[in-house]
Design a protein around this motif. Structure first.
Motif, PDB file in Angstrom:
ATOM      1  N   ASP A  99      33.792  76.238 152.340  1.00 12.79           N
ATOM      2  CA  ASP A  99      33.306  74.988 151.743  1.00 12.79           C
ATOM      3  C   ASP A  99      31.860  74.838 152.193  1.00 12.79           C
ATOM      4  O   ASP A  99      31.585  74.651 153.387  1.00 12.79           O
ATOM      5  N   ALA A 105      28.570  75.093 156.483  1.00 16.42           N
ATOM      6  CA  ALA A 105      29.786  75.468 155.778  1.00 16.42           C
ATOM      7  C   ALA A 105      30.967  75.435 156.730  1.00 16.42           C
ATOM      8  O   ALA A 105      30.805  75.472 157.963  1.00 16.42           O
ATOM      9  N   GLN A 130      39.842  76.814 160.843  1.00 15.70           N
ATOM     10  CA  GLN A 130      38.628  76.230 160.278  1.00 15.70           C
ATOM     11  C   GLN A 130      37.500  76.314 161.310  1.00 15.70           C
ATOM     12  O   GLN A 130      37.606  75.766 162.405  1.00 15.70           O
ATOM     13  N   LYS A 179      33.356  75.676 161.622  1.00 18.33           N
ATOM     14  CA  LYS A 179      32.133  75.171 161.005  1.00 18.33           C
ATOM     15  C   LYS A 179      30.955  76.020 161.471  1.00 18.33           C
ATOM     16  O   LYS A 179      30.864  76.382 162.640  1.00 18.33           O
TER      17      LYS A 179
END
Length: 309
Positions: free
Chosen positions: A81, A88, A140, A142
């Protein structure tokens, strides 16, 4: 960019820099100026993390003892994303195997990076030392940061050429004195072939075939596979390697088995740098299928004209 603006369903291009495949859609979607080198660097960082697919989700990272990764048989490929500022979140499809964590992301960030202060692509010279990573959830990570300088004035072109033929032969020895018998077989091959093949290579798979040394290990292997290879200008000459190895069945040490032989045509690669001003991109459109084909003819007095699709 012209191809993306055309709304083509499929875009086909030649060999391009891996992170550029991801950077181009970011430029297109966010309207980033291509001379904003900090944004080009941030997008390149994200592209670099994604470019090797399953590597950032645990593939190539996994070690069952020190770095176990779950469910590699259903390894999930990553997605990101991406935000307009170039940051992202790297993740993977829920329910797939593998994992995304700081360790997998850090290894992929450094993968194939010669100089982290200046990672060169056709789009930017990116500084990876200013990148930040943070685990923000399960699977996840970042990523943000990364700064850039002006793109290099040259482009890398890989030129293929016919490089002769590779002859190979393999045979196994197992049981008592397996390594000694394999060594004897290797000595026989070297004496018979060294005069005709200047680059003859003899490896003992399972003992010293990767690092070319056994590091003085004293463990006696129960089985060893002898592998012999050499380059030759013709397929006929290359085939002699396999023939000599196969002859070890009855003309070499006791107990050899599972002999195989191969001849492979070799395509060599030479990488050169050319002035990017000599590269003239062209876009072709193929009607109803909405397929774009990008061509980059290379014009140079030393190379003539090379059309790359």
């Amino acid at each position: 960019m012209d191809a993306l603006k055309s709304n083509a369903d499929i875009i086909i291009t030649g060999r391009v820099a891996d992170p550029s495949l991801f950077l181009a859609p970011m430029i297109h979607e966010f309207g980033w100026p291509v001379d904003d080198y900090d944004l080009m660097a941030k997008g390149t960082v994200v592209g670099h993390l994604l470019e090797c697919a399953g590597q950032v989700t645990g593939g190539y990272f996994a070690d069952p003892v020190k770095k176990p990764v779950p469910d590699l048989d259903t390894l999930g490929h990553p997605f990101a994303d991406i935000f307009v500022d170039g940051s992202a979140i790297i993740s993977k499809v829920e329910g797939t195997g593998g994992e995304v964590n700081l360790a997998t992301a850090k290894e992929q960030l450094l993968y194939e990076v010669v100089n982290p202060y200046s990672y060169l692509t056709p789009d930017v010279s990116a500084d990876f030392t200013t990148v930040h990573l943070e685990q923000v959830g399960e699977n996840q990570v970042k990523v943000w940061g990364g700064t850039g300088k002006e793109k290099p004035p040259t482009l890398k072109v890989s030129v293929g050429y016919q490089a002769g033929f590779l002859g190979e032969g393999e045979i196994s020895y197992a049981g008592c004195n397996a390594l000694a018998r394999a060594w004897l077989a290797g000595e026989i091959i070297e004496k018979r072939c060294k005069g005709d093949f200047s680059d003859l290579r003899i490896d003992y798979v399972g003992v010293s075939s990767i690092h070319r040394t056994d590091f003085h290990h004293t463990i006696e292997p129960y089985e060893v596979r002898l592998w012999v290879a050499a380059n030759a200008p013709t397929a006929a000459k290359a085939a002699l390697i396999g023939e000599e190895v196969e002859a070890l069945y009855t003309n070499g040490p006791a107990g050899g088995g599972g002999a195989r032989k191969y001849v492979t045509e070799v395509i060599g690669i030479v990488s050169v740098l050319v002035d990017r001003q000599n590269i003239i991109p062209k876009v072709a459109f193929f009607g109803s299928a909405s397929i774009m084909v990008l061509r980059a003819p290379l014009h140079d007095s030393n190379y003539g004209s090379i059309n790359r699709i």
